[in-house]
Design a protein around this motif. Structure first.
Motif, mmCIF file in Angstrom:
data_model
loop_
_atom_site.group_PDB
_atom_site.id
_atom_site.type_symbol
_atom_site.label_atom_id
_atom_site.label_comp_id
_atom_site.label_asym_id
_atom_site.label_seq_id
_atom_site.Cartn_x
_atom_site.Cartn_y
_atom_site.Cartn_z
ATOM 1 N N ASN A 77 0.822 -1.217 0.000
ATOM 2 C CA ASN A 77 0.000 0.000 0.000
ATOM 3 C C ASN A 77 0.859 1.273 0.000
ATOM 4 N N LEU A 80 0.687 3.345 -2.898
ATOM 5 C CA LEU A 80 -0.551 4.055 -3.223
ATOM 6 C C LEU A 80 -0.589 5.414 -2.508
ATOM 7 N N TRP A 93 -7.903 1.802 -7.444
ATOM 8 C CA TRP A 93 -7.460 0.967 -6.319
ATOM 9 C C TRP A 93 -8.546 0.710 -5.292
ATOM 10 N N ALA A 451 -5.384 0.304 1.165
ATOM 11 C CA ALA A 451 -6.388 -0.391 0.355
ATOM 12 C C ALA A 451 -6.557 -1.839 0.795
ATOM 13 N N MET A 454 -2.667 -6.386 -1.342
ATOM 14 C CA MET A 454 -2.691 -6.249 -2.794
ATOM 15 C C MET A 454 -2.469 -7.600 -3.456
ATOM 16 N N GLN A 458 -2.801 -6.765 -9.078
ATOM 17 C CA GLN A 458 -2.667 -5.352 -8.691
ATOM 18 C C GLN A 458 -1.198 -4.933 -8.639
ATOM 19 N N LEU A 462 0.590 -2.033 -10.769
ATOM 20 C CA LEU A 462 1.441 -0.982 -10.197
ATOM 21 C C LEU A 462 2.738 -0.856 -10.974
#
Ligand SMILES: Nc1ncnc2c1ncn2[C@@H]1O[C@H](COP(=O)(O)OP(=O)(O)O)[C@@H](O)[C@H]1O
Ligand SMILES: [Mg+2]
Length: 578
Positions: A77, A80, A93, A451, A454, A458, A462
């Motif tokens: 995370n 993010l 996301w 979030a 992951m 995902q 990224l």
């Protein structure tokens, strides 16, 4: 009120008063205090990961690089972070199922999440500009050992020799070789101890190569298991303790493992280079997240042990310092430094806990239960973050742990016990050997969007979008293929009872193909008594149906002995066995 941007001070939250209300007073932790390491304990949902992500964000803002081991996927995370705090940044996301459950369109949900994040940050005196500072301060990269969703990492591609000072110290050399050997054996599911012949032999092979400053690859290791550089193990003949036949079986087991599909990605990818994990080009600090969620337990153990081991090696090559040079974080540490057993990860982790301070390397370890960690490890920990716990027994164990170590001096147990009762989520007791009395605080809002864990897709997304925080993938190094594969750098393994040789005159470009050599001596008896003797050597390539003698070709060699003695050319490749 203290300034949250004070250099060298990590803003982790706000202090709570005796009445249990969070005040405006920011809690700042001196970065140097983390060189005596921290543990973070609390039940699931207590806010451990949020707190530790906050610590890593602070480290980055302060220019301190981070290596984080991520067993669940939620450390990722950190990639993010959205300085604009706009719904569009959050949209890719968000949890779409969650949106559905709440009866919102994904767009509406993204809007709600973006608002929640900007309100949350504002309530803690933070804003998009601080998010930007974090984002600009360090590159966040997610490594996925043996897998290409993130940056592939190959912890075993090359077994590099330790630094000169470790190589010339027998104790340090065998310590380093011991962890590598135990990690390889862990992959095989071999939990035998350091006295097992397999372990001793691997250590001897590694130590022998490393002493000479040479790196080994797995193919070289597998070859060396069959033709070891030593003839004795301890005081006994190698051949009697670990005979060639058993060594061959062991080499085969290792080779079969590495040739299996589960290990397809293990031999290609970036090597485990700690300096490279910590600093980007130009010395820019990085946050390198080693994601192990996709691995099975054996693989996780091997990766974690090798990573700790390499950090030990890197650290010892650094000059001493009293400031925080790097942060090493591991979430869910249970099983890696247990009280009784001694898995491969434990010795290097214990070494780090004991020695890393002098080199400015701070460890932060998070776990749900204090009983997960060896007491001897806890004795070296200066900072304790204790959140909500499941039971009173857990609370007592934590207090025992704090009291057992150097940091336990002067702990008011009754006061700490009562502070630990009924803690809300994100509320922690801080006990710090450097600080005055323990205090209670609430963790600040994280700059990164939490979030949740992951997934591999995902992580791949990224990586494909560096703008979302993932670093562009560096070019992987050339794969060091094991014995399997069409052609590889490694010599295919055959039972030792089969004599093997290579044709002389190979070069780095040569590809050796498996063939069978047939030799015959033809004797022409002449009536006059002087026989004519002719040796014929034929080689036939080995196909799926055996050697094809109809296509055999004759080779000219002086003698079989000279052929058996010829060495393969350095850098040559080897075709697969049929
Ligand atoms: N610092 C924080 N800022 C914002 N939300 C947080 C923070 N810490 C925790 N949370 C929220 O609480 C949830 C649980 O916290 P987490 O840190 O994952 O607990 P733990 O790691 O102890 O299981 C997170 O999913 C997140 O939604
Ligand atoms: Mg967690």
């Amino acid at each position: 009120m203290r300034d949250i941007e004070l250099p060298g001070a990590f803003y982790v939250g706000r202090v709570r008063n005796a009445a249990g209300t969070t005040t405006d007073e920011p809690l700042l932790i001196d970065a140097r205090d983390l060189t005596t390491h921290a543990v973070c304990i609390g039940m699931t949902g207590s806010g451990k990961t949020g707190l530790c992500l906050g610590l890593m964000e602070e480290a980055a803002i302060d220019g301190v690089p981070v290596i984080a081991i991520d067993p669940k996927g939620d450390i990722a995370n950190l990639a993010l972070s959205f300085p604009g705090l706009t719904p569009a940044e959050f949209r890719p996301w968000i949890d779409e199922d969650e949106a559905r459950r709440q009866g919102r369109t994904p767009e509406q949900h993204a809007e709600a999440v973006a608002k929640r994040w900007s309100d949350g940050l504002a309530a803690w005196g933070e804003d998009g500009a601080r998010v930007r500072r974090f984002r600009d301060s360090a590159e966040v990269s997610i490594y996925t050992p043996g897998d290409s969703s993130g940056i592939p990492l190959s912890p075993l591609a090359s077994l590099e020799p330790p630094s000169e000072s470790e190589r010339t110290d027998d104790a340090l050399l065998s310590e380093r070789a011991g962890t590598t050997a135990a990690s390889i054996l862990a992959l095989l599911g071999d939990e035998s101890d350091a006295l097992a012949p397999t372990h001793i032999l691997l250590v001897a092979i590694l130590a022998s190569a490393w002493r000479g400053g040479r790196a080994l690859d797995l193919a070289g290791l597998i070859t060396a298991i069959q033709k070891p550089p030593i003839t004795r193990l301890g005081v006994m003949e190698l051949e009697s303790v670990f005979p060639a036949k058993e060594r061959f079986a062991f080499a085969m087991r290792l080779n079969a493992l590495l040739a299996s599909p589960a290990y397809a990605g293990w031999l290609s990818g970036e090597p485990l280079d700690v300096a490279r994990l910590l600093y980007g080009p130009g010395g820019k600090p990085r946050i390198s997240i080693i994601s192990i969620a996709h691995l099975d337990d054996r693989q996780r153990m091997a990766v974690v042990a090798l990573l700790f081991d390499r950090i030990v090696g890197w650290m010892r090559a650094q000059p001493g310092t009293s400031s925080l040079r790097a942060l090493v974080y591991m979430d869910e540490i249970a099983g890696y430094a247990p009280p009784v057993a001694n898995p491969p990860s434990k010795p290097p982790l214990m070494t780090l806990l004991k020695q890393a301070r002098a080199f400015g390397v701070g460890l932060v370890l998070a776990t749900q239960n204090p009983a997960d960690l060896d007491y001897k490890a806890l004795g070296n920990v200066g900072t304790w973050f204790v959140g909500r716990l499941q039971t009173d027994r857990d609370r007592d164990k934590v207090l025992d742990g704090i009291q057992s170590g150097a940091s336990g001096r002067g702990l008011d147990r009754a006061a700490a016990a009562s502070a630990l009762t009924a803690l809300a989520s994100r509320v922690f007791l801080l006990h710090d050997v450097h600080g005055p009395a323990p205090l209670v605080f609430e963790t600040r809002w994280t700059l990164s969007y939490l979030a949740g864990p992951m997934t591999r897709p995902q992580i791949a997304r990224l990586r494909a979008q560096p703008s979302a925080g993932g670093a562009p993938a560096p070019a992987p190094v050339a794969p060091a293929t094991a014995a399997a594969g069409h052609t590889g750098r490694s010599r295919p393994q055959l039972p030792p009872e089969i004599p093997q040789c290579v044709l002389p005159g190979g070069t780095a470009g040569t590809v050796y193909r498996p063939s069978v050599l047939g030799s015959a001596r033809i004797v022409y008896s002449a009536a006059g008594g002087s026989d004519v003797v002719q040796d014929v050597h034929l080689i036939a390539e080995l196909g799926a149906l055996g050697p094809d003698w109809s296509q055999a070709r004759e080779i000219a060699v002086a003698s079989i002995d000279s052929l058996l003695a010829s060495a393969p050319a350095a850098g040559a490749s080897w075709a697969e066995l049929p």
